[in-house]
Design a protein around this motif. Sequence first.
Motif, PDB file in Angstrom:
ATOM      1  N   PHE A  81      16.886   0.196  13.762  1.00 33.92           N
ATOM      2  CA  PHE A  81      15.644  -0.443  14.186  1.00 33.92           C
ATOM      3  C   PHE A  81      14.793  -0.384  12.996  1.00 33.92           C
ATOM      4  O   PHE A  81      14.789   0.072  11.937  1.00 33.92           O
ATOM      5  CB  PHE A  81      15.056   0.225  15.296  1.00 33.92           C
ATOM      6  CG  PHE A  81      15.865   0.136  16.433  1.00 33.92           C
ATOM      7  CD1 PHE A  81      15.835  -0.857  17.351  1.00 33.92           C
ATOM      8  CD2 PHE A  81      16.712   1.333  16.845  1.00 33.92           C
ATOM      9  CE1 PHE A  81      17.003  -0.625  18.577  1.00 33.92           C
ATOM     10  CE2 PHE A  81      17.263   1.475  17.895  1.00 33.92           C
ATOM     11  CZ  PHE A  81      17.402   0.635  18.796  1.00 33.92           C
ATOM     12  N   ASP A  82      13.635  -1.359  13.068  1.00 35.10           N
ATOM     13  CA  ASP A  82      12.720  -1.437  12.133  1.00 35.10           C
ATOM     14  C   ASP A  82      12.097  -0.021  11.916  1.00 35.10           C
ATOM     15  O   ASP A  82      11.172   0.617  12.814  1.00 35.10           O
ATOM     16  CB  ASP A  82      11.472  -2.594  12.675  1.00 35.10           C
ATOM     17  CG  ASP A  82      10.569  -2.738  11.691  1.00 35.10           C
ATOM     18  OD1 ASP A  82      10.349  -1.799  10.721  1.00 35.10           O
ATOM     19  OD2 ASP A  82      10.170  -4.027  11.724  1.00 35.10           O
ATOM     20  N   GLY A  87       8.327   4.865  12.859  1.00 33.41           N
ATOM     21  CA  GLY A  87       7.549   6.017  12.385  1.00 33.41           C
ATOM     22  C   GLY A  87       6.208   5.896  13.137  1.00 33.41           C
ATOM     23  O   GLY A  87       5.775   6.817  13.255  1.00 33.41           O
ATOM     24  N   ALA A  88       5.555   4.758  13.429  1.00 30.09           N
ATOM     25  CA  ALA A  88       4.455   4.353  14.185  1.00 30.09           C
ATOM     26  C   ALA A  88       4.571   5.075  15.661  1.00 30.09           C
ATOM     27  O   ALA A  88       3.563   5.775  15.651  1.00 30.09           O
ATOM     28  CB  ALA A  88       4.093   3.050  14.197  1.00 30.09           C
ATOM     29  N   GLY A 134      10.461   8.247   5.606  1.00 28.67           N
ATOM     30  CA  GLY A 134      10.971   8.514   4.245  1.00 28.67           C
ATOM     31  C   GLY A 134      11.918   7.454   3.532  1.00 28.67           C
ATOM     32  O   GLY A 134      11.961   7.370   2.371  1.00 28.67           O
ATOM     33  N   ALA A 135      12.626   6.684   4.411  1.00 29.72           N
ATOM     34  CA  ALA A 135      13.397   5.545   4.161  1.00 29.72           C
ATOM     35  C   ALA A 135      12.640   4.142   3.785  1.00 29.72           C
ATOM     36  O   ALA A 135      13.224   3.305   3.550  1.00 29.72           O
ATOM     37  CB  ALA A 135      14.368   5.293   5.101  1.00 29.72           C
ATOM     38  N   ILE A 136      11.348   4.118   3.769  1.00 26.95           N
ATOM     39  CA  ILE A 136      10.495   2.980   3.841  1.00 26.95           C
ATOM     40  C   ILE A 136      10.386   2.595   2.504  1.00 26.95           C
ATOM     41  O   ILE A 136      10.773   1.587   2.157  1.00 26.95           O
ATOM     42  CB  ILE A 136       9.154   3.087   4.662  1.00 26.95           C
ATOM     43  CG1 ILE A 136       9.528   2.808   5.968  1.00 26.95           C
ATOM     44  CG2 ILE A 136       8.211   1.877   4.051  1.00 26.95           C
ATOM     45  CD1 ILE A 136       8.275   3.013   7.115  1.00 26.95           C
ATOM     46  N   ALA A 137       9.805   3.591   1.534  1.00 21.30           N
ATOM     47  CA  ALA A 137       9.811   3.524   0.084  1.00 21.30           C
ATOM     48  C   ALA A 137      10.625   2.602  -0.505  1.00 21.30           C
ATOM     49  O   ALA A 137      10.407   1.540  -1.523  1.00 21.30           O
ATOM     50  CB  ALA A 137       9.444   4.673  -0.684  1.00 21.30           C
ATOM     51  N   PRO A 201      13.762  -5.376   8.709  1.00 18.38           N
ATOM     52  CA  PRO A 201      14.734  -5.548   9.751  1.00 18.38           C
ATOM     53  C   PRO A 201      16.002  -4.463   9.145  1.00 18.38           C
ATOM     54  O   PRO A 201      16.250  -4.304   7.973  1.00 18.38           O
ATOM     55  CB  PRO A 201      15.140  -6.776   9.680  1.00 18.38           C
ATOM     56  CG  PRO A 201      14.505  -7.396   8.483  1.00 18.38           C
ATOM     57  CD  PRO A 201      13.312  -6.649   8.138  1.00 18.38           C
ATOM     58  N   ALA A 202      16.621  -3.820  10.227  1.00 13.76           N
ATOM     59  CA  ALA A 202      17.801  -3.046  10.083  1.00 13.76           C
ATOM     60  C   ALA A 202      18.900  -3.873   9.303  1.00 13.76           C
ATOM     61  O   ALA A 202      18.851  -5.248   9.200  1.00 13.76           O
ATOM     62  CB  ALA A 202      18.257  -2.379  11.306  1.00 13.76           C
TER      63      ALA A 202
END
Length: 416
Positions: A81-82, A87-88, A134-137, A201-202
Amino acid sequence: MEPTNPLQIADYRRFWIARFLSWLSGSGMVVIIGYQLYDLARQSYGMTIAQASFMLGVLGFVQFVPMFLLTPVSGVVSDRFDRRKVGALSVSVDMAMALTLAITTWQGWLSLPLVLFLGMAHGTARVFVGPSVGAIAPMIVPPALLPRAIAMNSMAMQSGTIAGPAVAGLLFGWHPSLFYWMSCALLCVSALALLTIRPLPAHAANRETHPMRMAWEGLTFVRGNPFLLGCITLDLFAVMLAGATALLPVYARDILHVGPTGLGEMRAAPAVGAAVLGILLSIKPLERRVGITMLGSVALFGAATAVFAVSTNYALSLAMLAVLGAADMISMFVRSTLVQMHTPDEMRGRVSAISGLAIGASNELGEMESGIAAWLLGAQGAVLFGGLGAVAVTLIWAFLFPQIRKANRFTPQEDD
């Protein structure tokens, strides 16, 4: 024009703010919860120092249980998922916990079972925050800027960890519920900041793969990569042994006699050392001999912990906490960058979840180990045993995983 600094990227600025506020509130709440639990056990339940120390270990254990059970799920959710929405939502769960603590502390309804239950809720939220945020950056920062971005990520975490305990200790002195109310507001802003990042998006393949297969792929990927496995497990065993934070309430109340204010200062001291190193690494990231540097920093972490264990001088204790924080910052920066660089994007959520499990196990199980060891050896004996154990683990890992020792640069193709 290509950005030359991660902060030039609007999405990264939002990400950094969300990370900072989340850590500021979380680190402050941990200080208050630990002190309240220990104080409740001593005053309201009439426990001895050893028994109350053991309850601090139980608090760490109940935070680890959901992490252990839900890590495979959180990694799959993060990759499917997004990540900003995951995270939010997770940060919002933490916000609900802060609100509950604010109300129950304000009304005087706190009890040991309630504190332990809320600790478990906190652990549940954090198991999803880690892999998703952690995987966003790597998705919003160009690869060339990723080492600097990871250093700045760590600086956000350490800055929050410095401010959180200090502010929490100050507000706790005015009224025990004040910081919890502030945390509600900070976590709300953190969740909103994540949601304002552009949609992420995933990976298409992840949306079509069965969740059970995705979880298994993540486990086999790490298990089949000795380099990643060594990096992740080094932190697990070293910090699990040498984590002194669970016993800081004992030092503050019964060894150094500095009370809640001193506890806040001691919780902030490692972050001060880490923040100084974080600033230096964000300006000039480490480029060579990264493996040896990580091993050396873990050994220094253990040695500083051992000195802190036997110190009865408050100034020396603070200095050792700052040193071990700086050493941990170097280790965390190198490990995080190596793991991110050696993991494809479609696997980052699951690998981050496994790495997060190791970090969580090192912290929460480390708190349990500290509580049991303190029961058997006393608080100072337990911390000394852990510090020396971390040094021993580093030496063993240097020979079990020579890939770490030989890693010269962060990128796989440049490990010459």
